[in-house]
Design an enzyme around this catalytic site. Structure first.
Site, PDB file in Angstrom:
ATOM      1  N   ASP A 219       1.408  -1.939   4.919  1.00 47.15           N
ATOM      2  CA  ASP A 219       1.467  -0.930   5.988  1.00 47.15           C
ATOM      3  C   ASP A 219       2.098  -1.489   7.252  1.00 47.15           C
ATOM      4  OD1 ASP A 219      -0.853  -2.587   6.354  1.00 47.15           O
ATOM      5  OD2 ASP A 219      -1.579  -1.162   7.851  1.00 47.15           O
TER       6      ASP A 219
ATOM      7  N   GLU B  20      -3.781  -2.962   6.581  1.00 42.35           N
ATOM      8  CA  GLU B  20      -4.198  -4.111   7.384  1.00 42.35           C
ATOM      9  C   GLU B  20      -4.284  -3.735   8.852  1.00 42.35           C
ATOM     10  OE1 GLU B  20      -3.623  -7.764   9.911  1.00 42.35           O
ATOM     11  OE2 GLU B  20      -2.407  -5.971   9.813  1.00 42.35           O
TER      12      GLU B  20
HETATM   13 ZN   LIG Z   1       0.744  -7.939  10.184  1.00 45.96          ZN
END
Ligand SMILES: [Zn+2]
Length: 424
Positions: A95, A189
């Site tokens: 992401d 994340e």
């Molecule tokens: Zn990162």
């Protein structure tokens, strides 16, 4: 003007550079921005699209077990060729940050950077070495930037591209001794979710490395310990025309709480190992005020003191008005990975050795933030962080050095060799 061309850190890095660049340019075109508003894993469909592409490419490299699971995790195995060598993980996140647009990314490649100001075509975005000291050491490098109005997504597609290029190289060079590599690409994340649901047991690695850092040679085995603290103040809302002696303004109480917080304990007034209380959102009416903060420190005890201070200030202010009411909600977010990694010194040593073998002097930097490795290390998978060559993350000025990305991929290749020597 075309500047001179800088040397790569090794022949290996040079051999990897074209593939790393090619992959980065391909991956950043898929919008994988994560979204805090969606509790599912992954939070956005674009992450699955990139995951599917990577699985296809991993199959093409001969990693037959490559798979994408329902939560958006890509895993695959590159079998080792040294009996008894430990299994190591290489991780990067799929992401990109929700802070800037990640849609319609049009990366630009600048060959042989001349050291000057780089003007991007959109939004008058400028990369100025006077304000970005890292740029001054990249003269002669090939750089990748945005077109000026989106993220680049080198955070963390540089890491994804480097792991893919390293695996492709290792798969094509079976004569190089290597440990078994478990590849893992993780969703979400940036919103702090992915690592919480990562199946460590199924992954089956003794340790892992995230490629999610920045400047050439940086190595991180220490991060912030992090908590969130939300304050909700309930006042008494009355029509202002009839408010005499009755109205209790939550908004004004919130203002007094904010004014009472120490000015020296902010992100902008602290550096290096100092922690802070960061007020990142305030929403207030007369009836109700919500103050959202994050609290950070490298030292768990100091973190506890910052939270206690915040709580005490809010309680004291709200106590001046007996009809007002305060709620405090403190949540742990992630721990400093250091205390978990200290128990496995060989994990950091192997990374430092791989960086040195690439001809780079490692720089150990405590990160004023967290990585997936903060959570994974606390959950039992020791996971420090390696550099990627990307800079100015989460902004339209994001850029990456192709030379440094190639060095990061080379370090990943060498790391599998270091672990192969530790067969036991
Ligand atoms: Zn990162």
């Amino acid at each position: 003007m075309r500047g001179m061309t800088a040397a790569y850190t090794s022949e290996l890095a040079e051999a990897l550079s074209a593939d790393v660049l090619d992959r980065l340019l391909r991956y950043v075109r898929i919008d994988t921005q994560s979204d805090r508003a969606y509790p599912e894993s992954p939070s956005t469909a674009g992450q699955l699209e990139l995951g599917r592409l990577l699985v296809e490419e991993l199959h093409g490299l001969g990693l037959a077990d490559a798979a994408l699971d329902a939560n958006g995790f890509v895993t695959a195995t590159l079998p080792g060729n040294v009996d008894g060598a430990p299994v190591i993980g290489l991780l990067a996140h799929l992401d990109t940050s929700p802070d800037e647009s990640g849609a319609n990314v049009e990366p630009l490649v600048h060959r042989g950077y001349d050291g000057g100001v780089i003007a991007l075509p959109r939004r008058d975005t400028v990369l100025d070495p006077a304000r970005m000291p890292e740029l001054t050491s990249k003269v002669g490098h090939d750089l990748v930037t945005t077109s000026g109005d989106t993220l680049l997504g080198a955070d963390d597609k540089a890491g994804v591209a480097e792991i893919m290029a390293a695996v492709a190289y290792l798969a094509a060079h079976p004569e190089l001794p290597r440990a078994t590599v478990r590849v893992g690409f993780t969703p979400d994340e940036e919103i702090g979710e992915g690592a919480k649901v990562f199946d460590i047991e199924a992954f089956g690695a003794a340790c892992a490395y995230t490629l999610d850092g920045s400047e050439l040679g940086e190595f991180t085995d220490e991060t912030f310990t992090a908590a969130s603290a939300d304050l909700v103040i309930h006042g008494v809302d009355v029509h202002p025309g009839f408010a005499t002696g009755k109205l209790v303004s939550a908004a004004r109480l919130a203002g007094r709480v904010l004014a009472a917080l120490p000015a020296e304990l902010t992100p902008e007034a602290t550096s290096e190992r100092e922690g802070f209380i960061h007020v990142y959102s305030v929403a207030a009416t007369a009836g109700k005020a919500t103050i959202r903060t994050i609290v950070r420190d490298f030292d768990d005890e100091l973190l506890g003191q910052h939270v206690a201070l915040l709580r005490r200030i809010a309680e004291e202010v709200v106590a001046t008005e007996p009809r007002a009411r305060l709620e405090v909600d403190v949540k742990e977010q992630y721990p400093n990975m250091r205390r978990f990694l200290d128990a496995h010194p060989g994990v950091s040593q192997a990374a430092l050795e791989a960086i040195r073998r690439e001809g780079i002097e490692p720089v150990r930097v405590p990160v004023r933030g967290g990585t997936d490795g903060s959570i994974l290390s606390s959950r039992g998978l020791p996971t420090p962080n390696l550099f990627t060559g990307g800079h100015e993350y989460h902004s339209v000025r994001e850029w990456a050095s192709v030379h440094d990305m190639a060095s990061a991929a080379a370090v990943a290749v060498r790391l599998t060799g270091v672990w192969a020597e530790r067969a036991g």
